[in-house]
Write an enzyme that holds these catalytic residues in place. Structure first.
Site, PDB file in Angstrom:
ATOM      1  N   THR A  31      72.470  91.683  80.842  1.00 56.66           N
ATOM      2  CA  THR A  31      72.292  93.103  80.533  1.00 56.66           C
ATOM      3  C   THR A  31      72.382  93.393  79.045  1.00 56.66           C
ATOM      4  O   THR A  31      72.184  94.534  78.632  1.00 56.66           O
ATOM      5  CB  THR A  31      73.360  93.941  81.253  1.00 56.66           C
ATOM      6  OG1 THR A  31      74.656  93.513  80.825  1.00 56.66           O
ATOM      7  CG2 THR A  31      73.252  93.792  82.769  1.00 56.66           C
ATOM      8  N   ARG A  91      78.036  86.943  79.881  1.00 59.79           N
ATOM      9  CA  ARG A  91      78.766  86.906  78.608  1.00 59.79           C
ATOM     10  C   ARG A  91      78.684  85.510  78.014  1.00 59.79           C
ATOM     11  O   ARG A  91      78.620  84.507  78.731  1.00 59.79           O
ATOM     12  CB  ARG A  91      80.246  87.261  78.824  1.00 59.79           C
ATOM     13  CG  ARG A  91      80.479  88.690  79.268  1.00 59.79           C
ATOM     14  CD  ARG A  91      81.983  88.976  79.404  1.00 59.79           C
ATOM     15  NE  ARG A  91      82.238  90.369  79.689  1.00 59.79           N
ATOM     16  CZ  ARG A  91      82.296  90.889  80.904  1.00 59.79           C
ATOM     17  NH1 ARG A  91      82.098  90.114  81.951  1.00 59.79           N
ATOM     18  NH2 ARG A  91      82.552  92.179  81.073  1.00 59.79           N
ATOM     19  N   HIS A 134      65.078 103.224  85.553  1.00 59.14           N
ATOM     20  CA  HIS A 134      65.030 104.481  86.294  1.00 59.14           C
ATOM     21  C   HIS A 134      66.134 105.399  85.789  1.00 59.14           C
ATOM     22  O   HIS A 134      67.169 104.942  85.288  1.00 59.14           O
ATOM     23  CB  HIS A 134      65.210 104.230  87.791  1.00 59.14           C
ATOM     24  CG  HIS A 134      64.120 103.411  88.398  1.00 59.14           C
ATOM     25  ND1 HIS A 134      62.924 103.934  88.813  1.00 59.14           N
ATOM     26  CD2 HIS A 134      64.049 102.074  88.655  1.00 59.14           C
ATOM     27  CE1 HIS A 134      62.154 102.975  89.301  1.00 59.14           C
ATOM     28  NE2 HIS A 134      62.811 101.836  89.208  1.00 59.14           N
ATOM     29  N   ALA A 137      73.907  79.923  86.489  1.00 63.56           N
ATOM     30  CA  ALA A 137      73.388  80.397  87.770  1.00 63.56           C
ATOM     31  C   ALA A 137      74.055  81.699  88.190  1.00 63.56           C
ATOM     32  O   ALA A 137      75.261  81.883  88.027  1.00 63.56           O
ATOM     33  CB  ALA A 137      73.594  79.331  88.835  1.00 63.56           C
TER      34      ALA A 137
END
Length: 199
Positions: free
Chosen positions: A166, A181, A107, A161
């Site tokens: 990203t 990471r 978005h 977990a």
């Protein structure tokens, strides 16, 4: 939509495809794992681009299903969510823990570009875009992992977990966190044979 361009999700064909996927997801979620024939028939329609050996514990939630590609022998635990507004490619032997989400939609950051709009007939809509997601062979995504649009996870990775992925993760990586990471490379030193407490 599939090309990653701006699109209107209220468009008639897209709305019909989503509604069908949501109905099939609901039907699947009303079955039990011993209803093999029923589940197989529903998945054949919901996820036609799946190789053999797919097991989805359920409940599952697909936006389209048609645009998700599963390799052989994949497994997803409870509450598996796939918003496949762009293609999702999942390799062979990929395991998903409970509450994993694969999210391709994007978005606008500017609220005036993101907010709901109205067509002349009063229909509400917004403008979105999406980015594809690729998960390589032999990966394990532990519970509550979220994979965001545009990400590629290399083969043989373990994603810890609660991670929010990203950015791309290279193959053979143990990665975790929010944002996710790389912690280290996975090596033969991680073999179960070397864990004396398990013997």
């Amino acid at each position: 939509m599939l090309a990653g361009k701006l699109y209107d999700p209220s468009e008639e064909e897209l709305a019909a495809l989503r509604l069908n996927a949501h109905k099939l997801s609901r039907r699947y979620n009303e079955t039990d794992e011993d209803q093999i024939a029923e589940r197989t028939a529903i998945l054949a329609e919901l996820t036609p681009n799946a190789d053999s050996g797919l097991f989805l514990q359920g409940p599952v939630y697909f936006d389209y299903g048609l645009f998700t590609h599963f390799g052989a022998n994949c497994y997803a635990n409870f509450n598996f969510t796939v918003l496949d507004c762009c293609p999702v490619y999942i390799g062979d032997n990929v395991f998903f823990g409970p509450n994993c989400s694969i999210l391709t939609p994007m978005h606008a950051f500017l609220s005036e570009e993101r907010n709901i709009r109205f067509k002349p007939d009063g229909t509400m809509y917004d403008i979105e875009y999406a980015k594809p997601i690729t998960i390589g062979d032999d990966c394990w995504l532990a519970g509550n992992v979220t994979v965001c649009g545009g990400v590629t996870i290399g083969s043989s990775c373990v994603i810890g977990a609660g991670s929010v992925v990203t950015r791309d993760i290279p193959a053979n990586s143990l990665a975790a966190g929010n944002p996710c990471r790389v912690i280290r490379e996975i090596t033969l030193q991680d073999s179960l044979k070397l864990k004396k407490e398990l013997q």
